[in-house]
Motif scaffolding. Structure first.
Motif, PDB file in Angstrom:
ATOM      1  N   CYS A   1      10.081-114.633 -48.008  1.00  0.00           N
ATOM      2  CA  CYS A   1      11.272-115.290 -48.534  1.00  0.00           C
ATOM      3  C   CYS A   1      10.912-116.658 -49.081  1.00  0.00           C
ATOM      4  CB  CYS A   1      12.342-115.420 -47.448  1.00  0.00           C
ATOM      5  SG  CYS A   1      11.746-116.182 -45.912  1.00  0.00           S
ATOM      6  N   HIS A   2      11.778-117.166 -49.937  1.00  0.00           N
ATOM      7  CA  HIS A   2      11.556-118.466 -50.553  1.00  0.00           C
ATOM      8  C   HIS A   2      12.800-119.321 -50.431  1.00  0.00           C
ATOM      9  CE1 HIS A   2      11.382-121.178 -54.248  1.00  0.00           C
ATOM     10  NE2 HIS A   2      10.391-121.579 -53.490  1.00  0.00           N
ATOM     11  N   SER A   3      12.615-120.597 -50.081  1.00  0.00           N
ATOM     12  CA  SER A   3      13.679-121.589 -50.120  1.00  0.00           C
ATOM     13  C   SER A   3      14.888-121.174 -49.285  1.00  0.00           C
ATOM     14  CB  SER A   3      14.046-121.836 -51.588  1.00  0.00           C
ATOM     15  OG  SER A   3      14.954-122.893 -51.740  1.00  0.00           O
ATOM     16  N   MET A   4      16.078-121.152 -49.889  1.00  0.00           N
ATOM     17  CA  MET A   4      17.288-120.783 -49.168  1.00  0.00           C
ATOM     18  C   MET A   4      17.268-119.326 -48.723  1.00  0.00           C
ATOM     19  SD  MET A   4      21.271-121.296 -50.295  1.00  0.00           S
ATOM     20  CE  MET A   4      21.092-123.038 -50.646  1.00  0.00           C
ATOM     21  N   GLY A   5      16.469-118.512 -49.390  1.00  0.00           N
ATOM     22  CA  GLY A   5      16.327-117.127 -48.966  1.00  0.00           C
ATOM     23  C   GLY A   5      15.791-117.018 -47.553  1.00  0.00           C
ATOM     24  N   CYS A   6      15.031-118.034 -47.113  1.00  0.00           N
ATOM     25  CA  CYS A   6      14.504-118.034 -45.748  1.00  0.00           C
ATOM     26  C   CYS A   6      15.620-118.256 -44.732  1.00  0.00           C
ATOM     27  CB  CYS A   6      13.426-119.111 -45.601  1.00  0.00           C
ATOM     28  SG  CYS A   6      11.977-118.824 -46.638  1.00  0.00           S
TER      29      CYS A   6
ATOM     30  N   ARG B   1       8.828-102.117 -36.589  1.00  0.00           N
ATOM     31  CA  ARG B   1       8.025-101.975 -37.808  1.00  0.00           C
ATOM     32  C   ARG B   1       7.770-103.319 -38.490  1.00  0.00           C
ATOM     33  NH1 ARG B   1      10.887 -97.452 -37.081  1.00  0.00           N
ATOM     34  NH2 ARG B   1       9.974 -95.434 -37.645  1.00  0.00           N
ATOM     35  N   LEU B   2       8.431-104.357 -38.031  1.00  0.00           N
ATOM     36  CA  LEU B   2       8.270-105.676 -38.649  1.00  0.00           C
ATOM     37  C   LEU B   2       6.899-106.233 -38.318  1.00  0.00           C
ATOM     38  CD1 LEU B   2       9.427-108.012 -40.269  1.00  0.00           C
ATOM     39  CD2 LEU B   2      10.505-108.864 -38.162  1.00  0.00           C
ATOM     40  N   HIS B   3       6.084-106.387 -39.330  1.00  0.00           N
ATOM     41  CA  HIS B   3       4.684-106.780 -39.156  1.00  0.00           C
ATOM     42  C   HIS B   3       4.500-108.289 -39.252  1.00  0.00           C
ATOM     43  CE1 HIS B   3       0.384-106.157 -39.104  1.00  0.00           C
ATOM     44  NE2 HIS B   3       0.227-106.779 -40.255  1.00  0.00           N
ATOM     45  N   ALA B   4       5.289-108.960 -40.094  1.00  0.00           N
ATOM     46  CA  ALA B   4       5.160-110.410 -40.261  1.00  0.00           C
ATOM     47  C   ALA B   4       6.329-110.928 -41.080  1.00  0.00           C
ATOM     48  CB  ALA B   4       3.844-110.778 -40.940  1.00  0.00           C
ATOM     49  N   ILE B   5       6.602-112.230 -40.933  1.00  0.00           N
ATOM     50  CA  ILE B   5       7.581-112.928 -41.767  1.00  0.00           C
ATOM     51  C   ILE B   5       6.857-114.086 -42.435  1.00  0.00           C
ATOM     52  CG2 ILE B   5       9.724-114.255 -41.822  1.00  0.00           C
ATOM     53  CD1 ILE B   5      10.619-112.755 -39.317  1.00  0.00           C
ATOM     54  N   VAL B   6       6.968-114.161 -43.738  1.00  0.00           N
ATOM     55  CA  VAL B   6       6.306-115.223 -44.511  1.00  0.00           C
ATOM     56  C   VAL B   6       7.385-116.066 -45.174  1.00  0.00           C
ATOM     57  CG1 VAL B   6       4.679-115.769 -46.347  1.00  0.00           C
ATOM     58  CG2 VAL B   6       4.317-113.732 -44.918  1.00  0.00           C
ATOM     59  N   MET B   7       7.448-117.340 -44.811  1.00  0.00           N
ATOM     60  CA  MET B   7       8.459-118.249 -45.344  1.00  0.00           C
ATOM     61  C   MET B   7       7.799-119.252 -46.287  1.00  0.00           C
ATOM     62  SD  MET B   7      10.957-119.023 -42.090  1.00  0.00           S
ATOM     63  CE  MET B   7      12.097-117.750 -41.529  1.00  0.00           C
ATOM     64  N   LEU B   8       8.207-119.216 -47.548  1.00  0.00           N
ATOM     65  CA  LEU B   8       7.667-120.101 -48.565  1.00  0.00           C
ATOM     66  C   LEU B   8       8.677-121.222 -48.827  1.00  0.00           C
ATOM     67  CD1 LEU B   8       6.546-117.295 -51.040  1.00  0.00           C
ATOM     68  CD2 LEU B   8       5.167-118.348 -49.240  1.00  0.00           C
ATOM     69  N   ALA B   9       8.301-122.462 -48.519  1.00  0.00           N
ATOM     70  CA  ALA B   9       9.175-123.620 -48.720  1.00  0.00           C
ATOM     71  C   ALA B   9      10.565-123.391 -48.135  1.00  0.00           C
ATOM     72  CB  ALA B   9       9.268-123.967 -50.211  1.00  0.00           C
TER      73      ALA B   9
ATOM     74  N   LYS C   1      -2.322-127.411 -56.191  1.00  0.00           N
ATOM     75  CA  LYS C   1      -1.804-127.743 -57.520  1.00  0.00           C
ATOM     76  C   LYS C   1      -1.369-126.473 -58.244  1.00  0.00           C
ATOM     77  CE  LYS C   1      -2.846-132.005 -56.753  1.00  0.00           C
ATOM     78  NZ  LYS C   1      -1.765-132.948 -56.389  1.00  0.00           N
ATOM     79  N   GLY C   2      -0.113-126.440 -58.622  1.00  0.00           N
ATOM     80  CA  GLY C   2       0.408-125.317 -59.380  1.00  0.00           C
ATOM     81  C   GLY C   2       1.078-125.800 -60.645  1.00  0.00           C
ATOM     82  N   ASN C   3       1.837-124.932 -61.278  1.00  0.00           N
ATOM     83  CA  ASN C   3       2.529-125.298 -62.514  1.00  0.00           C
ATOM     84  C   ASN C   3       3.894-125.915 -62.262  1.00  0.00           C
ATOM     85  OD1 ASN C   3       0.416-124.225 -64.074  1.00  0.00           O
ATOM     86  ND2 ASN C   3       1.271-122.158 -63.916  1.00  0.00           N
ATOM     87  N   ASP C   4       4.277-126.001 -60.992  1.00  0.00           N
ATOM     88  CA  ASP C   4       5.583-126.522 -60.623  1.00  0.00           C
ATOM     89  C   ASP C   4       5.486-128.014 -60.332  1.00  0.00           C
ATOM     90  OD1 ASP C   4       8.169-126.909 -59.723  1.00  0.00           O
ATOM     91  OD2 ASP C   4       7.704-126.235 -57.686  1.00  0.00           O
ATOM     92  N   ALA C   5       6.077-128.839 -61.177  1.00  0.00           N
ATOM     93  CA  ALA C   5       5.994-130.290 -61.027  1.00  0.00           C
ATOM     94  C   ALA C   5       6.740-130.790 -59.801  1.00  0.00           C
ATOM     95  CB  ALA C   5       6.540-130.983 -62.278  1.00  0.00           C
ATOM     96  N   HIS C   6       7.727-130.012 -59.313  1.00  0.00           N
ATOM     97  CA  HIS C   6       8.535-130.442 -58.175  1.00  0.00           C
ATOM     98  C   HIS C   6       7.967-129.975 -56.839  1.00  0.00           C
ATOM     99  CE1 HIS C   6      11.514-131.775 -61.047  1.00  0.00           C
ATOM    100  NE2 HIS C   6      11.540-130.569 -61.587  1.00  0.00           N
ATOM    101  N   GLY C   7       6.944-129.154 -56.856  1.00  0.00           N
ATOM    102  CA  GLY C   7       6.288-128.733 -55.634  1.00  0.00           C
ATOM    103  C   GLY C   7       7.062-127.726 -54.808  1.00  0.00           C
ATOM    104  N   HIS C   8       8.123-127.137 -55.363  1.00  0.00           N
ATOM    105  CA  HIS C   8       8.945-126.212 -54.588  1.00  0.00           C
ATOM    106  C   HIS C   8       8.500-124.768 -54.752  1.00  0.00           C
ATOM    107  CE1 HIS C   8      12.353-125.207 -52.139  1.00  0.00           C
ATOM    108  NE2 HIS C   8      12.946-124.490 -53.085  1.00  0.00           N
ATOM    109  N   ASN C   9       7.807-124.469 -55.835  1.00  0.00           N
ATOM    110  CA  ASN C   9       7.329-123.107 -56.097  1.00  0.00           C
ATOM    111  C   ASN C   9       5.805-123.046 -56.138  1.00  0.00           C
ATOM    112  OD1 ASN C   9      10.015-121.968 -56.536  1.00  0.00           O
ATOM    113  ND2 ASN C   9      10.027-123.151 -58.422  1.00  0.00           N
ATOM    114  N   THR C  10       5.168-123.963 -55.407  1.00  0.00           N
ATOM    115  CA  THR C  10       3.721-124.100 -55.494  1.00  0.00           C
ATOM    116  C   THR C  10       3.000-122.795 -55.258  1.00  0.00           C
ATOM    117  OG1 THR C  10       3.790-126.422 -54.814  1.00  0.00           O
ATOM    118  CG2 THR C  10       1.709-125.268 -54.513  1.00  0.00           C
ATOM    119  N   VAL C  11       3.355-122.083 -54.201  1.00  0.00           N
ATOM    120  CA  VAL C  11       2.643-120.845 -53.851  1.00  0.00           C
ATOM    121  C   VAL C  11       2.918-119.747 -54.864  1.00  0.00           C
ATOM    122  CG1 VAL C  11       2.311-119.128 -52.026  1.00  0.00           C
ATOM    123  CG2 VAL C  11       2.759-121.499 -51.433  1.00  0.00           C
TER     124      VAL C  11
END
Length: 227
Positions: free
Chosen positions: A112-117, A138-146, A215-225
């Protein structure tokens, strides 16, 4: 919701057809794992699909991809609308996860990402309170991005969910400008995706991955991954 959606593929008529579509994709990939992705704040349906496809491509994920789309306003000033929509979408996500678990899948990863988390966290609480073992086993892992979640709420929800030995990974950045704005809107309380010191969450069974220097293409650092 969409499973490898394209304009040429017909709509799935019901839950059984959805589970059958997951089974077909599992057979095609030869892997028994599915990854369910939940987009964040200010995302259109197409943007959510694109982000999941980008993750699958960049990380070369062999798992079957399932996209859960909840009704974001897709506007920078739609934060209150999105927050209420995320709350309303918990039952829909719960049903979708049940459908995935009803297939022949062996492992499910929820990303999930952001508010989706926040939406994922609330849904996991519902499933834990209902003792929904068919999915949780069956839940193997939860990955929370920002993750855009209040740290105290996250800690409280984790206690309610209980420690089930399910790995939880939090990708965080102290330079995430979107989360800094969210923190300002929430009384200047740091959001979970800003906490890069593992010691701050040492009482919880989580793994913190600091992506501040990535370092990614996102200047705000919210979508870095994801960029």
């Amino acid at each position: 919701r969409a499973l490898n959606s394209s304009r040429s593929k017909p709509r799935l008529r019901d839950g059984k057809a959805f589970a059958a579509a997951v089974d077909r994709e599992l057979g095609r990939t030869g892997h028994e794992e599915a990854i369910v992705f939940v987009h964040g704040y200010n995302n259109t349906f197409a943007e959510g699909l694109y982000r999941q496809a980008q993750l699958a491509q960049d990380f070369r994920l062999p798992a079957t991809s399932v996209n859960f789309a909840w009704p974001s306003a897709a506007a920078w000033d739609g934060y209150p609308y999105d927050k209420e929509s995320a709350i309303l979408a918990t039952e829909g996500l719960s049903r979708t996860l049940d459908l995935v678990a009803s297939s022949s899948v062996d492992r499910v990863v929820v990303a999930c990402h952001s508010m989706g988390c926040f939406l994922v966290l609330e849904t996991m609480r519902i499933k834990a309170l209902r003792s929904d073992d068919a999915f949780l086993e069956r839940l193997h892992a939860i990955v929370m991005l920002a993750p855009d979640i209040d740290v105290d709420i996250f800690r409280e929800r984790m206690h309610e969910i209980g420690y089930r030995g399910i790995p939880i990974y939090i990708f965080a950045s102290s330079g995430d400008q979107a989360l800094q704005l969210s923190a300002h809107l929430h009384g200047r309380q740091a959001r979970l995706g800003m906490i890069t010191d593992p010691a701050a969450l040492a009482d919880l069974p989580v793994t913190v991955v600091d992506v501040t220097e990535v370092k990614g293409n996102d200047a705000h650092g919210h979508n870095t991954v994801q960029t």
